[in-house]
Design a protein around this motif. Structure first.
Motif, PDB file in Angstrom:
ATOM      1  N   ASP A 110       0.802   2.158  -8.918  1.00  0.00           N
ATOM      2  CA  ASP A 110       0.099   3.171  -8.139  1.00  0.00           C
ATOM      3  C   ASP A 110       0.564   3.235  -6.689  1.00  0.00           C
ATOM      4  N   VAL A 111       1.660   2.527  -6.371  1.00  0.00           N
ATOM      5  CA  VAL A 111       2.209   2.609  -5.017  1.00  0.00           C
ATOM      6  C   VAL A 111       2.598   4.055  -4.723  1.00  0.00           C
ATOM      7  N   ARG A 112       2.060   4.599  -3.648  1.00  0.00           N
ATOM      8  CA  ARG A 112       2.318   6.008  -3.316  1.00  0.00           C
ATOM      9  C   ARG A 112       3.319   6.175  -2.184  1.00  0.00           C
ATOM     10  N   LEU A 113       3.634   5.075  -1.479  1.00  0.00           N
ATOM     11  CA  LEU A 113       4.586   5.124  -0.371  1.00  0.00           C
ATOM     12  C   LEU A 113       5.455   3.878  -0.417  1.00  0.00           C
ATOM     13  N   LEU A 114       6.771   4.057  -0.480  1.00  0.00           N
ATOM     14  CA  LEU A 114       7.715   2.945  -0.408  1.00  0.00           C
ATOM     15  C   LEU A 114       8.502   3.088   0.886  1.00  0.00           C
ATOM     16  N   VAL A 115       8.341   2.116   1.772  1.00  0.00           N
ATOM     17  CA  VAL A 115       9.024   2.134   3.065  1.00  0.00           C
ATOM     18  C   VAL A 115      10.213   1.191   3.009  1.00  0.00           C
ATOM     19  N   ALA A 172      13.767   0.354 -15.928  1.00  0.00           N
ATOM     20  CA  ALA A 172      14.334  -0.239 -17.137  1.00  0.00           C
ATOM     21  C   ALA A 172      13.751  -1.603 -17.468  1.00  0.00           C
ATOM     22  N   GLY A 173      13.191  -2.274 -16.460  1.00  0.00           N
ATOM     23  CA  GLY A 173      12.767  -3.649 -16.701  1.00  0.00           C
ATOM     24  C   GLY A 173      11.444  -3.797 -17.412  1.00  0.00           C
ATOM     25  N   GLY A 174      10.664  -2.728 -17.479  1.00  0.00           N
ATOM     26  CA  GLY A 174       9.372  -2.821 -18.135  1.00  0.00           C
ATOM     27  C   GLY A 174       8.296  -3.430 -17.267  1.00  0.00           C
ATOM     28  N   TRP A 175       8.600  -3.643 -15.970  1.00  0.00           N
ATOM     29  CA  TRP A 175       7.614  -4.227 -15.081  1.00  0.00           C
ATOM     30  C   TRP A 175       6.810  -3.120 -14.414  1.00  0.00           C
ATOM     31  N   PRO A 176       5.636  -3.437 -13.869  1.00  0.00           N
ATOM     32  CA  PRO A 176       4.781  -2.394 -13.293  1.00  0.00           C
ATOM     33  C   PRO A 176       5.292  -1.921 -11.932  1.00  0.00           C
ATOM     34  N   LEU A 177       6.346  -1.110 -11.941  1.00  0.00           N
ATOM     35  CA  LEU A 177       6.967  -0.603 -10.729  1.00  0.00           C
ATOM     36  C   LEU A 177       6.405   0.769 -10.373  1.00  0.00           C
ATOM     37  N   PRO A 178       6.632   1.235  -9.141  1.00  0.00           N
ATOM     38  CA  PRO A 178       6.058   2.524  -8.720  1.00  0.00           C
ATOM     39  C   PRO A 178       6.466   3.676  -9.634  1.00  0.00           C
ATOM     40  N   ARG A 179       5.487   4.527  -9.951  1.00  0.00           N
ATOM     41  CA  ARG A 179       5.746   5.665 -10.826  1.00  0.00           C
ATOM     42  C   ARG A 179       6.019   6.940 -10.047  1.00  0.00           C
ATOM     43  N   ALA A 180       5.404   7.102  -8.890  1.00  0.00           N
ATOM     44  CA  ALA A 180       5.566   8.353  -8.139  1.00  0.00           C
ATOM     45  C   ALA A 180       5.335   8.083  -6.658  1.00  0.00           C
ATOM     46  N   ALA A 181       6.233   7.321  -6.045  1.00  0.00           N
ATOM     47  CA  ALA A 181       6.080   6.971  -4.635  1.00  0.00           C
ATOM     48  C   ALA A 181       6.963   7.858  -3.757  1.00  0.00           C
ATOM     49  N   ARG A 182       6.482   8.118  -2.562  1.00  0.00           N
ATOM     50  CA  ARG A 182       7.287   8.839  -1.580  1.00  0.00           C
ATOM     51  C   ARG A 182       8.106   7.841  -0.787  1.00  0.00           C
ATOM     52  N   PRO A 183       9.427   8.052  -0.657  1.00  0.00           N
ATOM     53  CA  PRO A 183      10.240   7.126   0.133  1.00  0.00           C
ATOM     54  C   PRO A 183      10.206   7.480   1.619  1.00  0.00           C
ATOM     55  N   ALA A 184      10.217   6.462   2.470  1.00  0.00           N
ATOM     56  CA  ALA A 184      10.284   6.653   3.919  1.00  0.00           C
ATOM     57  C   ALA A 184      11.071   5.491   4.506  1.00  0.00           C
ATOM     58  N   VAL A 185      11.732   5.723   5.632  1.00  0.00           N
ATOM     59  CA  VAL A 185      12.540   4.693   6.275  1.00  0.00           C
ATOM     60  C   VAL A 185      11.971   4.377   7.647  1.00  0.00           C
ATOM     61  N   ASP A 186      11.788   3.102   7.924  1.00  0.00           N
ATOM     62  CA  ASP A 186      11.292   2.661   9.232  1.00  0.00           C
ATOM     63  C   ASP A 186      12.470   2.626  10.209  1.00  0.00           C
ATOM     64  N   VAL A 187      12.894   3.799  10.635  1.00  0.00           N
ATOM     65  CA  VAL A 187      14.097   3.933  11.451  1.00  0.00           C
ATOM     66  C   VAL A 187      13.958   3.201  12.780  1.00  0.00           C
ATOM     67  N   ASP A 188      12.811   3.278  13.396  1.00  0.00           N
ATOM     68  CA  ASP A 188      12.620   2.715  14.727  1.00  0.00           C
ATOM     69  C   ASP A 188      11.802   1.428  14.722  1.00  0.00           C
ATOM     70  N   TYR A 189      11.664   0.817  13.567  1.00  0.00           N
ATOM     71  CA  TYR A 189      10.984  -0.475  13.437  1.00  0.00           C
ATOM     72  C   TYR A 189       9.552  -0.414  13.960  1.00  0.00           C
ATOM     73  N   VAL A 190       8.826   0.643  13.581  1.00  0.00           N
ATOM     74  CA  VAL A 190       7.468   0.803  14.078  1.00  0.00           C
ATOM     75  C   VAL A 190       6.465  -0.083  13.335  1.00  0.00           C
ATOM     76  N   LEU A 191       6.825  -0.604  12.162  1.00  0.00           N
ATOM     77  CA  LEU A 191       5.895  -1.495  11.464  1.00  0.00           C
ATOM     78  C   LEU A 191       5.601  -2.730  12.310  1.00  0.00           C
ATOM     79  N   ALA A 192       6.639  -3.330  12.894  1.00  0.00           N
ATOM     80  CA  ALA A 192       6.423  -4.490  13.758  1.00  0.00           C
ATOM     81  C   ALA A 192       5.624  -4.087  14.994  1.00  0.00           C
TER      82      ALA A 192
END
Length: 451
Positions: free
Chosen positions: A376-381, A407-427
């Motif tokens: 259920d991950v909706r955002l992958l950064v 392919a692995g059968g593991w519970p990976l994101p089904r419909a996540a939006r990709p985003a890039v932390d270009v300016d390192y704002v998470l820190a």
């Protein structure tokens, strides 16, 4: 504008950002090589100066006049050892808590420490030992034995004591009387199936700031130790938590570095916490894992090996990538010279991120037997220099490759939006969260949340 400086002193690069606290807006950013060989303040001041210059427009703002919020992973970051009651419950719970505190968990021991165990603990060269064991009111013999053993061994590495509350005060007295630097925290596993990381995470952060930063001798004076407020992974996880709160729902972050690939995830607690498969060591809904064999430079050959093991590369693909990975491992300062080399870097990054996310979902790195349900991950950064320095569309394309992995059968994101932390704002958001929570939330929502 009310401005603040946020900076991350990494092992290779120091990143600085200037944030408008009123608007929750990034107004300037820059980076400089981390100067571990001389004094990390040289690189920090250079990065901050360049970021401030981009805002000042000719000197109207001086960096020294602004509040500074700094995190650091230079000098190897925070090395943590965990000593617990037994490997599947308290030791594993301690390991998860250590990772959530931004530590590199370099050693895990379980049971009563003997001479060989103590030697192995010393050999791991931890900066901090997290001593856990027994639920509240449960086993007290093992944690008592281990605390006494450390006291008799004249242990001088700081200890965070976060075990059975029934003996906590007595063991604190034993360790303190022997000259062991000791900090008390609440039990990380007060009851079977209940993981309580907050107190121990705060204690580890306090010990990192009080003992570790100054002890690494990264700077000649006391200024750097006064500036640093958190270990970088701890600040990033806090930023991830704030981002999850402001956007709502499950999210994940993959940070591809030169030596490791870190994965952070925030899941919404639900019925997954109960039932017959319930984790006896508890579920950490906000978690971090570190893959030490997956990286863009030092660990590039490990990416190729792991990708083959995961059947992401066939023999031909392995042959094509192995030489390039070896070149990058031999020269960690390697910079791609043209389009072909940049494409190789992106291929290594996509493989590292894919393997790391698979492992995170499987739970192997977190110690969760049931894994982490990322469906259920909706955002992958995505983060890391290889993504931040690529064209926006190209970087998002790397994340799209990761999200296409089912392919692995593991519970990976089904419909996540990709985003890039270009300016390192998470820190930056994580650093600001304590004193400026509104600004932190606005910054992360604006730059990563899709606003």
């Amino acid at each position: 504008m009310s401005l603040a400086v946020c900076a991350d002193v990494g092992s290779t690069w120091t990143k600085a950002a200037v944030v408008d606290l009123e608007a929750g807006l990034l107004v300037g950013a820059s980076s400089a090589p981390t100067t571990v060989g001389t004094d990390v303040l040289h690189g920090l001041d250079a990065a901050v100066g360049a970021a401030v210059d981009r805002v000042s427009g000719g000197g109207r703002v001086a960096g020294g006049d602004l509040p500074w919020f700094v995190c650091s992973s230079a000098g190897g970051g925070l090395r943590l050892a965990v000593v617990g009651y037994e490997p599947l419950v308290t030791a594993q719970a301690g390991r998860r808590v250590g990772l959530s505190a931004g530590a590199n968990v370099v050693h895990v021991a379980a049971g009563r420490l003997g001479a060989a165990d103590l030697a192995a603990l010393r050999a791991a060269r931890p900066d901090v030992v997290l001593l856990v064991g027994g639920t509240d009111g449960g086993d007290a013999d093992t944690v008592t034995h281990n605390a006494t053993r450390l006291a008799r061994a004249r242990w001088r590495v700081p200890v965070v004591l976060a075990g059975n509350v029934d003996v906590r005060d007595d063991l604190h007295a034993v360790l303190a009387a022997a000259g062991v630097p000791v900090t008390v925290a609440d039990n990380v596993l007060p009851r079977i199936g209940v993981l309580a990381p907050a107190s121990a995470r705060a204690a580890i952060r306090e010990v990192f700031l009080r003992h570790v930063i100054g002890g690494k001798r990264l700077s000649r004076g006391a200024r750097f130790a006064r500036l640093v407020r958190a270990a970088t992974p701890d600040a990033v996880l806090t930023g991830v938590e704030v981002l999850a709160d402001v956007v709502g729902g499950d999210l994940a972050v993959v940070d591809v570095g030169g030596a490791t690939t870190d994965v952070y995830s925030v899941l919404t607690p639900d019925e997954r916490a109960g039932g017959p498969g319930r984790e006896v060591a508890g579920t950490l809904w906000r978690a971090r894992t570190v893959e030490g064999d997956l990286g863009m430079r030092w660990s590039a050959p490990g990416v190729v090996r792991a990708a083959v093991e995961e059947r992401l590369l066939d023999a031909a693909g392995q042959d094509a990538l192995a030489g390039a990975a070896a070149v990058r491992a031999a020269d960690p300062g390697f910079l791609p010279a043209g389009a072909e080399e940049r494409a190789v870097d992106r291929r290594i990054a996509a493989l590292a991120a894919t393997v790391a996310l698979r492992r995170h979902a499987r739970g192997a790195a977190t110690g969760e037997r049931a894994g982490r349900d990322l469906r259920d991950v909706r955002l992958l950064v995505g983060s890391g220099g290889v993504l931040r320095h690529a064209d926006a569309g190209v970087a998002v394309g790397v994340l799209a490759q990761v999200l296409a992995d089912h392919a692995g059968g593991w519970p990976l994101p089904r419909a996540a939006r990709p985003a890039v932390d270009v300016d390192y704002v998470l820190a930056a958001g994580g650093l600001l969260a304590g004193e400026h929570p509104v600004a932190a939330g606005a910054l992360l929502r604006r730059h990563l949340g899709g606003d």
